[in-house]
Design a protein around this motif. Structure first.
Motif, mmCIF file in Angstrom:
data_model
loop_
_atom_site.group_PDB
_atom_site.id
_atom_site.type_symbol
_atom_site.label_atom_id
_atom_site.label_comp_id
_atom_site.label_asym_id
_atom_site.label_seq_id
_atom_site.Cartn_x
_atom_site.Cartn_y
_atom_site.Cartn_z
ATOM 1 N N PHE A 16 0.822 -1.203 0.000
ATOM 2 C CA PHE A 16 0.000 0.000 0.000
ATOM 3 C C PHE A 16 0.859 1.257 0.000
ATOM 4 C CE2 PHE A 16 -2.079 3.440 2.319
ATOM 5 C CZ PHE A 16 -3.230 3.610 1.567
ATOM 6 N N ARG A 17 1.879 1.265 0.856
ATOM 7 C CA ARG A 17 2.704 2.478 1.019
ATOM 8 C C ARG A 17 3.578 2.759 -0.195
ATOM 9 N NH1 ARG A 17 7.796 3.223 3.275
ATOM 10 N NH2 ARG A 17 7.856 1.021 3.864
ATOM 11 N N LEU A 18 4.131 1.737 -0.805
ATOM 12 C CA LEU A 18 5.108 1.931 -1.870
ATOM 13 C C LEU A 18 4.528 1.788 -3.277
ATOM 14 C CD1 LEU A 18 8.074 -0.078 -0.301
ATOM 15 C CD2 LEU A 18 7.684 2.394 -0.233
ATOM 16 N N VAL A 19 3.389 1.101 -3.398
ATOM 17 C CA VAL A 19 2.838 0.843 -4.732
ATOM 18 C C VAL A 19 1.478 1.513 -4.922
ATOM 19 C CG1 VAL A 19 2.097 -0.945 -6.350
ATOM 20 C CG2 VAL A 19 4.083 -1.346 -4.878
ATOM 21 N N THR A 20 0.544 1.227 -4.004
ATOM 22 C CA THR A 20 -0.825 1.715 -4.182
ATOM 23 C C THR A 20 -0.942 3.213 -3.939
ATOM 24 O OG1 THR A 20 -1.607 -0.443 -3.396
ATOM 25 C CG2 THR A 20 -3.226 1.335 -3.545
ATOM 26 N N LEU A 21 -0.446 3.684 -2.802
ATOM 27 C CA LEU A 21 -0.596 5.096 -2.442
ATOM 28 C C LEU A 21 -0.008 6.039 -3.478
ATOM 29 C CD1 LEU A 21 -1.494 7.256 -0.468
ATOM 30 C CD2 LEU A 21 0.635 6.913 0.798
ATOM 31 N N PRO A 22 1.200 5.802 -3.981
ATOM 32 C CA PRO A 22 1.730 6.734 -4.992
ATOM 33 C C PRO A 22 0.862 6.840 -6.239
ATOM 34 C CG PRO A 22 3.494 5.369 -4.108
ATOM 35 C CD PRO A 22 2.205 4.806 -3.579
ATOM 36 N N GLN A 23 0.085 5.788 -6.526
ATOM 37 C CA GLN A 23 -0.729 5.811 -7.745
ATOM 38 C C GLN A 23 -1.997 6.648 -7.596
ATOM 39 O OE1 GLN A 23 -0.802 2.096 -10.299
ATOM 40 N NE2 GLN A 23 -0.270 1.168 -8.345
ATOM 41 N N PHE A 24 -2.548 6.737 -6.372
ATOM 42 C CA PHE A 24 -3.764 7.543 -6.217
ATOM 43 C C PHE A 24 -3.543 8.765 -5.325
ATOM 44 C CE2 PHE A 24 -4.179 4.998 -2.352
ATOM 45 C CZ PHE A 24 -4.786 5.854 -1.450
ATOM 46 N N ARG A 25 -2.303 9.039 -4.948
ATOM 47 C CA ARG A 25 -2.012 10.146 -4.038
ATOM 48 C C ARG A 25 -2.432 11.495 -4.614
ATOM 49 N NH1 ARG A 25 3.790 9.666 -2.390
ATOM 50 N NH2 ARG A 25 4.071 10.052 -4.625
#
Length: 270
Positions: A183-192
């Motif tokens: 979540f922190r390194l892959v998912t969050l950067p994509q929808f941040r």
């Protein structure tokens, strides 16, 4: 590519110019009257003066109203970011009974007239909670704003999640990353960027809300829009109101610019 004739371009240009003039000339008059030396709003401006700017910046009611608006908008934005993101993930990642109903219920508050929401919450606070000893006070106003601000974050995050490739997260987990690391390194950067844009819109929506605030604000507590509305009944204070409105106009350009930049970054990444 669509090509317009010369006549069509001229007509379209004239229409655009009229619409822009209709939108921005009143704003220009507000800015000009904030420097008007006359005690009441007038046109043409009789002279240049910074008197009203000095009064606005030294006015305790203005500072208190501004602080209240910032606190309420910040609290509502926090609620919107947390709940809007969680609901967006729940509706995108899972299938369950009543999924469409939940989607409708989340979006509904932004579609309801503000006065309806305000009356409903006022009745809830005064007739349901207060008789059992629950005094919501200032926090009730924050919760009230959060109810319709959730939609801003929810729509942005949900739209972004639908465009994400789930195989990237699956690859991260296959390589040994924990759910939190994924979540922190892959998912969050994509929808941040979508999350930040939604948060900015939620803050702006809460900051200038009037109707819900009228019905949920504690006695004696003014937000900036309420203060402006109350002062408009006093002609001698109109130019101080113009100063405050001018500051709000200038400050509004920043979140709009940031939202556009974030939206552009999302489009370029895709």
């Amino acid at each position: 590519m669509l090509r317009l004739s010369r006549t069509s371009k001229i007509v379209l240009g004239v229409v655009v110019a009229i619409v822009l003039a209709f939108m921005y000339i009143p704003l220009a008059l507000v800015v000009l009257n904030s420097f008007n030396s006359a005690r009441i709003v007038s046109w043409p401006v009789s002279g240049f003066s910074l008197e009203w700017w000095g009064k606005a910046f030294t006015s305790e009611p203005v500072r208190a109203a501004l602080l209240n608006s910032v606190l309420v908008a910040s609290g509502a934005t926090v609620i919107a970011v947390i709940l809007g993101t969680l609901v967006a993930f729940a509706l995108q990642r899972y299938s369950f009974f009543g999924q469409r109903a939940v989607n409708l219920l989340v979006v509904l508050p932004i579609a309801l007239p503000g006065i309806v929401t305000g009356v409903a919450l006022n009745n809830t606070y005064n007739q349901l909670l207060e008789p059992i000893g629950i005094q919501v006070g200032f926090y009730g106003m924050i919760i009230a704003h959060g109810t319709f601000c959730i939609v801003m974050v929810f729509n942005n995050v949900l739209a972004r999640l639908r465009r994400m490739n789930p195989s990237i997260e699956e690859a991260s987990q296959d390589l040994g990353a924990s759910p939190w690391q994924t979540f922190r390194l892959v998912t969050l950067p994509q929808f941040r960027s979508a999350l930040i844009a939604g948060a900015i819109l939620a803050f702006a929506l809460s900051f200038d809300e009037v109707y819900v605030t009228i019905f949920t604000a504690p006695p004696g507590v003014d937000t900036l829009p309420l203060w402006i509305m109350n002062q408009m009944a006093r002609p001698n204070e109109a130019n101080v109101v113009n100063v405050v409105a001018t500051v709000v106009i200038v400050a509004s350009f920043l979140p709009v610019w940031i939202s556009q930049r974030l939206g552009k970054e999302v489009d370029e990444r895709d």
